[in-house]
Enzyme design. Structure first.
Site, PDB file in Angstrom:
ATOM      1  N   ASP A  86      -0.870  -0.385  -6.495  1.00 29.51           N
ATOM      2  CA  ASP A  86      -0.671  -0.695  -7.905  1.00 29.51           C
ATOM      3  C   ASP A  86      -0.650  -2.215  -8.004  1.00 29.51           C
ATOM      4  OD1 ASP A  86      -0.307   1.993  -8.377  1.00 29.51           O
ATOM      5  OD2 ASP A  86       1.653   1.779  -9.323  1.00 29.51           O
ATOM      6  N   HIS A 142      -2.119   2.203   0.440  1.00 30.27           N
ATOM      7  CA  HIS A 142      -2.858   3.418   0.771  1.00 30.27           C
ATOM      8  C   HIS A 142      -4.294   3.081   1.165  1.00 30.27           C
ATOM      9  CE1 HIS A 142       0.222   6.248  -0.933  1.00 30.27           C
ATOM     10  NE2 HIS A 142       0.598   5.099  -1.471  1.00 30.27           N
ATOM     11  N   SER A 227       3.497  -9.107  -3.007  1.00 34.49           N
ATOM     12  CA  SER A 227       2.453  -9.435  -2.046  1.00 34.49           C
ATOM     13  C   SER A 227       1.060  -9.341  -2.650  1.00 34.49           C
ATOM     14  CB  SER A 227       2.574  -8.505  -0.834  1.00 34.49           C
ATOM     15  OG  SER A 227       3.854  -8.618  -0.248  1.00 34.49           O
TER      16      SER A 227
END
Length: 260
Positions: A86, A142, A227
């Site tokens: 996200d 992911h 990050s």
């Protein structure tokens, strides 16, 4: 002048002791009392979180929260790359012939980012995309595609901010922060570089998947603090989808590129 002052301030505050203090506070049991204020500040949607707020043991535990299994549908088209996180699309485009790309007007050299001249040359005239994760975002990482992990290695020592100020005034944090580089081989023997960049003074990348075969959508790790993710593609191997717009939000599992 602003750039020099910002860099000096960050250098003075970014030390081993300050990094340890930040981690200690975030992982302390009493920090869970901060969670309600944190949720309100960042307007976090609790309906998609896998646990109730009171079930988290610390602020760090909440920050690295897992979501319900159906909260992020994965685009199953095998020729589509999906967002690994996200995030906000910070920058994207073509990698220049001299193996550099621009973020906030700053040129980043692939050799600095990857730590190897030959690996950098592989992506000359290819494409790049930069995903920025804010403190509000889901911070699990992911796999963006089915692929074979050819190699993984770490580079860099310290981690400076990768927010708007950091990217504008910092000393090229994307290519100099602590980072974990994963090289994947995907369909048609294409190679993809998948770089996870640490931030906020803490080398904060944790691997949760050490297998050699990744499946699209599988969790592979998480960030402990805000990050950035950078992905590199070889020449003439992808086109970006229409939803990829600089500054636009994107969710894990959503398409961002088509494989050629």
């Amino acid at each position: 002048m602003k750039e020099k002052l910002y860099q000096r301030l960050i250098e003075l505050t970014n030390g081993k002791q300050s990094s340890q203090l930040l981690q200690t506070i975030a992982k302390a049991k009493w920090s869970k009392r901060i969670i309600p204020s944190y949720m309100k500040l960042y307007d976090i949607n609790l309906e998609e979180v896998s646990k109730k707020p009171q079930q988290f043991s610390s602020l760090h535990d909440f920050f690295t929260r897992e979501l319900l299994t159906d909260a992020r549908p994965i685009d199953q088209n095998p020729t589509v790359f999906t967002s690994p996180v996200d995030a906000k699309v910070e920058s994207f485009g073509r990698i220049e012939w001299d193996m550099t790309f621009l973020v906030k007007g700053k040129p980043y050299a692939l050799q600095d980012l990857l730590g190897n001249k030959d690996r950098a040359a592989q992506y000359a005239d290819g494409h790049f995309i930069v995903f920025y994760l804010s403190p509000a975002d889901y911070h699990r990482i992911h796999s963006p595609i089915d692929g074979e992990v050819l190699r993984q290695y770490t580079l860099g020592q310290s981690s400076f901010p990768v927010n708007q100020l950091g990217l504008t005034y910092g000393k090229k944090p994307i290519s100099h922060n602590y980072r974990l580089v994963t090289e994947l081989k995907v369909a048609n023997d294409q190679h993809v570089a998948f770089i996870k960049v640490g931030a906020t003074f803490v080398n904060s990348i944790v691997l949760t998947n050490t297998t050699a075969q990744w499946q699209k959508g599988d969790e592979v790790g998480y960030f402990s603090f805000g990050s950035t993710v950078v992905m590199l593609f070889e020449k003439d191997t992808i086109t970006f989808t229409d939803n990829v717009v600089q500054g636009s939000p994107i969710r894990m599992g959503e398409a961002f590129a088509n494989m050629l």
